[in-house]
Design a protein around this motif. Structure first.
Motif, PDB file in Angstrom:
ATOM      1  N   ALA A 107      -3.290  -7.235  -0.076  1.00 32.11           N
ATOM      2  CA  ALA A 107      -2.693  -6.945   1.276  1.00 32.11           C
ATOM      3  C   ALA A 107      -1.338  -6.043   0.663  1.00 32.11           C
ATOM      4  O   ALA A 107      -0.774  -6.548  -0.329  1.00 32.11           O
ATOM      5  N   PRO A 108      -1.338  -4.899   1.388  1.00 34.07           N
ATOM      6  CA  PRO A 108      -0.106  -4.035   1.034  1.00 34.07           C
ATOM      7  C   PRO A 108       1.185  -5.033   1.424  1.00 34.07           C
ATOM      8  O   PRO A 108       1.272  -5.626   2.269  1.00 34.07           O
ATOM      9  N   ARG A 109       2.136  -4.910   0.468  1.00 31.53           N
ATOM     10  CA  ARG A 109       3.261  -5.689   0.810  1.00 31.53           C
ATOM     11  C   ARG A 109       4.620  -4.464   0.406  1.00 31.53           C
ATOM     12  O   ARG A 109       4.449  -3.718  -0.272  1.00 31.53           O
ATOM     13  N   PRO A 110       5.482  -4.653   1.189  1.00 32.71           N
ATOM     14  CA  PRO A 110       6.645  -3.677   1.190  1.00 32.71           C
ATOM     15  C   PRO A 110       7.333  -3.638  -0.421  1.00 32.71           C
ATOM     16  O   PRO A 110       7.705  -2.632  -0.587  1.00 32.71           O
ATOM     17  N   ASP A 111       7.358  -4.681  -0.998  1.00 34.93           N
ATOM     18  CA  ASP A 111       7.986  -4.827  -2.390  1.00 34.93           C
ATOM     19  C   ASP A 111       7.066  -4.399  -3.652  1.00 34.93           C
ATOM     20  O   ASP A 111       7.292  -4.341  -4.595  1.00 34.93           O
ATOM     21  N   ALA A 112       5.833  -4.157  -3.337  1.00 33.15           N
ATOM     22  CA  ALA A 112       4.764  -3.736  -4.303  1.00 33.15           C
ATOM     23  C   ALA A 112       4.596  -2.012  -4.583  1.00 33.15           C
ATOM     24  O   ALA A 112       5.437  -1.319  -3.896  1.00 33.15           O
TER      25      ALA A 112
END
Length: 112
Positions: A107-112
């Motif tokens: 899943a897309p993560r803001p910290d990735a």
């Protein structure tokens, strides 16, 4: 490329852990002896090594996601190696686990 690497590592980890556990099972429960048990212990150790190669740095995330791979992989192993035939609930549960793997790992993560 990172996604393909991650999926390949999950596959390798599943083969090593499930195969290692199966070898220990065969050695103990089927009385095949210490060589089978030893091979299983080595495979289980290699599983631990392979898990460290995942691109994500979070141990908890990797192992939580791998749990879903283990569920589906164990059913597949049983089908191929032991002639096990899962019922629709086994298959449904395994698919739910794999959806969980996808959410946890990819899943897309803001910290990735």
């Amino acid at each position: 490329m990172t996604l393909l690497r991650s999926l390949a590592l999950f596959g390798a980890a599943a083969l090593l852990e499930i195969g290692g556990a199966w070898l220990v099972w065969q050695g103990v429960r089927e009385h095949r002896g210490w060589a089978w048990i030893g091979a299983g212990v080595i495979a289980l150790g290699l599983y631990g090594l392979v898990a460290t190669l995942q691109p994500d740095a979070n141990f908890g995330r990797i192992l939580a996601a791998y749990g879903g791979v283990f569920v589906a992989g164990s059913l597949a192993w049983g089908m191929v190696v032991d002639g096990f035939r899962p019922d629709r609930w086994d298959v449904t549960g395994a698919l739910l686990c794999l959806v969980g793997v996808a959410v946890i790992m990819y899943a897309p993560r803001p910290d990735a």
